[in-house]
Design a protein around this motif. Structure first.
Motif, mmCIF file in Angstrom:
data_model
loop_
_atom_site.group_PDB
_atom_site.id
_atom_site.type_symbol
_atom_site.label_atom_id
_atom_site.label_comp_id
_atom_site.label_asym_id
_atom_site.label_seq_id
_atom_site.Cartn_x
_atom_site.Cartn_y
_atom_site.Cartn_z
ATOM 1 N N UNK A 175 0.847 -1.192 0.000
ATOM 2 C CA UNK A 175 0.000 0.000 0.000
ATOM 3 C C UNK A 175 0.882 1.242 0.000
ATOM 4 N N UNK A 176 0.648 2.128 -0.991
ATOM 5 C CA UNK A 176 1.466 3.328 -1.139
ATOM 6 C C UNK A 176 0.565 4.503 -1.486
ATOM 7 N N UNK A 177 1.018 5.707 -1.121
ATOM 8 C CA UNK A 177 0.246 6.911 -1.403
ATOM 9 C C UNK A 177 1.184 8.068 -1.672
ATOM 10 N N UNK A 178 0.993 8.690 -2.825
ATOM 11 C CA UNK A 178 1.736 9.883 -3.208
ATOM 12 C C UNK A 178 0.706 10.986 -3.451
ATOM 13 N N UNK A 179 0.535 11.922 -2.501
ATOM 14 C CA UNK A 179 -0.463 12.978 -2.681
ATOM 15 C C UNK A 179 -0.063 13.939 -3.803
ATOM 16 N N UNK A 180 -1.003 14.178 -4.725
ATOM 17 C CA UNK A 180 -0.731 15.048 -5.862
ATOM 18 C C UNK A 180 -1.822 16.098 -6.011
ATOM 19 N N UNK A 181 -1.470 17.199 -6.644
ATOM 20 C CA UNK A 181 -2.429 18.230 -7.034
ATOM 21 C C UNK A 181 -2.253 18.472 -8.528
ATOM 22 N N UNK A 182 -3.313 18.953 -9.162
ATOM 23 C CA UNK A 182 -3.252 19.260 -10.581
ATOM 24 C C UNK A 182 -2.934 20.740 -10.756
ATOM 25 N N UNK A 183 -1.894 21.003 -11.515
ATOM 26 C CA UNK A 183 -1.482 22.370 -11.805
ATOM 27 C C UNK A 183 -1.489 22.564 -13.318
ATOM 28 N N UNK A 184 -1.665 23.800 -13.735
ATOM 29 C CA UNK A 184 -1.578 24.115 -15.154
ATOM 30 C C UNK A 184 -0.185 24.651 -15.421
ATOM 31 N N UNK A 185 0.558 23.951 -16.280
ATOM 32 C CA UNK A 185 1.897 24.377 -16.659
ATOM 33 C C UNK A 185 1.836 24.958 -18.058
ATOM 34 N N UNK A 199 -4.022 11.175 9.698
ATOM 35 C CA UNK A 199 -3.362 12.286 9.015
ATOM 36 C C UNK A 199 -3.369 12.070 7.496
ATOM 37 N N UNK A 200 -3.168 10.828 7.078
ATOM 38 C CA UNK A 200 -3.231 10.499 5.650
ATOM 39 C C UNK A 200 -4.660 10.701 5.152
ATOM 40 N N UNK A 201 -5.649 10.300 5.943
ATOM 41 C CA UNK A 201 -7.043 10.472 5.548
ATOM 42 C C UNK A 201 -7.413 11.947 5.418
ATOM 43 N N UNK A 202 -6.900 12.798 6.306
ATOM 44 C CA UNK A 202 -7.159 14.238 6.204
ATOM 45 C C UNK A 202 -6.597 14.763 4.883
ATOM 46 N N UNK A 203 -5.382 14.335 4.536
ATOM 47 C CA UNK A 203 -4.775 14.758 3.280
ATOM 48 C C UNK A 203 -5.595 14.284 2.085
ATOM 49 N N UNK A 204 -6.017 13.008 2.117
ATOM 50 C CA UNK A 204 -6.815 12.460 1.022
ATOM 51 C C UNK A 204 -8.151 13.182 0.900
ATOM 52 N N UNK A 205 -8.790 13.477 2.020
ATOM 53 C CA UNK A 205 -10.058 14.201 1.989
ATOM 54 C C UNK A 205 -9.875 15.601 1.431
ATOM 55 N N UNK A 264 -9.760 20.705 7.166
ATOM 56 C CA UNK A 264 -8.870 21.070 8.259
ATOM 57 C C UNK A 264 -9.597 21.873 9.330
ATOM 58 N N UNK A 265 -10.928 21.821 9.337
ATOM 59 C CA UNK A 265 -11.739 22.570 10.300
ATOM 60 C C UNK A 265 -11.291 22.247 11.721
ATOM 61 N N UNK A 266 -11.136 23.293 12.525
ATOM 62 C CA UNK A 266 -10.721 23.126 13.912
ATOM 63 C C UNK A 266 -9.221 23.166 14.114
ATOM 64 N N UNK A 267 -8.454 23.184 13.025
ATOM 65 C CA UNK A 267 -6.994 23.237 13.131
ATOM 66 C C UNK A 267 -6.536 24.684 13.272
#
Length: 153
Positions: free
Chosen positions: A26-36, A89-95, A122-125
């Motif tokens: 099981x592996x996870x690499x968090x990514x975002x989509x950017x316009x280049x 913490x991983x679930x917060x990132x995924x959400x 991240x409500x409450x942080x």
């Protein structure tokens, strides 16, 4: 089950994640989509949030198996022990990434300002503004000890 962090060679994060998943790790690499933008075109590109890091959740028997994948350098250590990231913490990132709401508009803030986050995953942080550039704001989430980047509109 907690996650461990592996350090990989630059620009290989998604390849390593794919290879580990094929091996049954099981592996996870968090990514975002950017316009280049290039001189002749614009393109949407998935970019890892954490450069050179991939989260893994190997069984105890497969701890060394991650090194069979090309480009894996080592586990990340903290105080002499493998760094642990809690599952929540991983679930917060995924959400957060799953909502597609990774952009935010914030006005009149300065580095060093403390913010209470009232909405979103991240409500409450509580956050500390680390850096402000023309298009982005870096925010350190104090309880999670995690830095996030928000796009300024």
């Amino acid at each position: 089950m907690d996650w461990k962090v592996i350090y990989v060679k630059p620009r290989t994060e998604k390849k390593v994640e794919s290879a580990l998943l094929k091996m049954g790790i099981k592996a996870y690499c968090p990514v975002v989509t950017e316009i280049h933008q290039w001189s002749d075109r614009k393109k949407k590109v998935e970019v890892p949030i954490l450069k050179s890091y991939v989260f893994v959740q190997p069984d105890d028997k497969k701890l060394d198996a991650v090194f069979q994948v090309n480009h894996v350098v080592r586990y990340l250590f903290w105080l002499g022990k493998p760094a642990i990231v809690r599952d929540n913490e991983i679930q917060v990132m995924q959400n957060w990434l799953g909502t597609g709401n990774t952009e935010s508009s914030v006005e009149s803030i300065q580095p060093g300002d403390k913010l209470d986050i009232n909405t979103g995953p991240f409500k409450g942080q509580k956050g500390l503004v680390k850096e402000i550039s023309k298009n982005r704001i870096q925010l350190l989430l104090l309880d999670l000890e995690m830095k996030i980047t928000l796009n300024r509109n």
